[in-house]
Write an enzyme that holds these catalytic residues in place. Sequence first.
Site, PDB file in Angstrom:
ATOM      1  N   HIS A  93      24.131 -31.321  56.440  1.00 27.67           N
ATOM      2  CA  HIS A  93      24.767 -32.583  56.806  1.00 27.67           C
ATOM      3  C   HIS A  93      25.535 -32.368  58.110  1.00 27.67           C
ATOM      4  O   HIS A  93      26.031 -31.277  58.377  1.00 27.67           O
ATOM      5  CB  HIS A  93      25.752 -33.022  55.714  1.00 27.67           C
ATOM      6  CG  HIS A  93      25.085 -33.342  54.432  1.00 27.67           C
ATOM      7  ND1 HIS A  93      24.433 -34.529  54.207  1.00 27.67           N
ATOM      8  CD2 HIS A  93      24.950 -32.622  53.292  1.00 27.67           C
ATOM      9  CE1 HIS A  93      23.938 -34.534  52.994  1.00 27.67           C
ATOM     10  NE2 HIS A  93      24.227 -33.383  52.415  1.00 27.67           N
ATOM     11  N   ALA A 146      17.842 -11.388  42.955  1.00 24.54           N
ATOM     12  CA  ALA A 146      18.345 -12.526  42.179  1.00 24.54           C
ATOM     13  C   ALA A 146      19.744 -12.920  42.646  1.00 24.54           C
ATOM     14  O   ALA A 146      20.584 -12.066  42.913  1.00 24.54           O
ATOM     15  CB  ALA A 146      18.373 -12.173  40.703  1.00 24.54           C
ATOM     16  N   LYS A 170      14.636  -0.950  53.262  1.00 28.84           N
ATOM     17  CA  LYS A 170      13.237  -1.309  53.493  1.00 28.84           C
ATOM     18  C   LYS A 170      12.436  -0.915  52.252  1.00 28.84           C
ATOM     19  O   LYS A 170      12.761   0.060  51.577  1.00 28.84           O
ATOM     20  CB  LYS A 170      12.680  -0.594  54.726  1.00 28.84           C
ATOM     21  CG  LYS A 170      13.353  -1.010  56.028  1.00 28.84           C
ATOM     22  CD  LYS A 170      13.076  -2.440  56.390  1.00 28.84           C
ATOM     23  CE  LYS A 170      11.825  -2.520  57.230  1.00 28.84           C
ATOM     24  NZ  LYS A 170      11.500  -3.832  57.709  1.00 28.84           N
TER      25      LYS A 170
END
Length: 187
Positions: A93, A146, A170
Site C-alpha cells: 500500500h 518454515a 548454500k
Amino acid sequence: MKMIWKILMKMSLAPSYLWDKLWAPVWKRGMKHCGKGVYLRPMSSDIKGLENLSIGDGTSIPKGSTFYCTEAPLTIGKKVIFGPRPTIITGDHRIDMIGKYIIDVTVDEKLPENDAPVVIEDDVWCGTNVTILKGVTIGRGSVVAAGAVVTQSFPPYSIIGGVPAKLLRKRFTEEQIKEHERLLYGK
C-alpha cells in the site's frame, strides 16, 4: 470403532477436495501461464490477480495458499513445492499520502515502487507459513525455511530462513552444483 472414526474423518475432507478438483481447470485457464501437472487447490486458497500468475510444470500449490499479484506478476517455476499456507504478495500500500487514510489510496495513486514482480525459480522448496514479499527472486534449487519472511532476493541453491530471511548456507558446494546441473539439465 476407531476405524469408523478414521473413515468418517477422511470422508469429511472429500467435499473440499472435490470442489477444488472441479474448479482447478477453470482457474488454470485464467492464469497468464499454467504448466502441465500443476496441483492447485483454488477454492481452498486466496488467489488474487490470476492474469498475472504463471506456474511451471509439476508445481504443487497447496490449499490455504495466499497469492496476491494484482498489479505485478508472480512467476513460479517448474517442480516447486510449498508447505501449508504460503503467502506471496507482489505489492504494498502507499503510505506517504498526507490527509488520506491508507485504505482510501487508489490503485491509480500508487507509485511504481509500490509493486514489483516475485520470481520463484525451478526446484524450490518453501516450508510451512513462508511469506515472500514484492521484488524478490528466489534462485533455483533453494530451500526457504518454515516461517521465513523473505524481503530480498537470494541466489540459486540457497538455504534461507528467519524474519527477515537471511542466507543460512548454500545447499551444495560449487563443484556439487556443477554436477547437479549436469545431471538435471545437461549443462
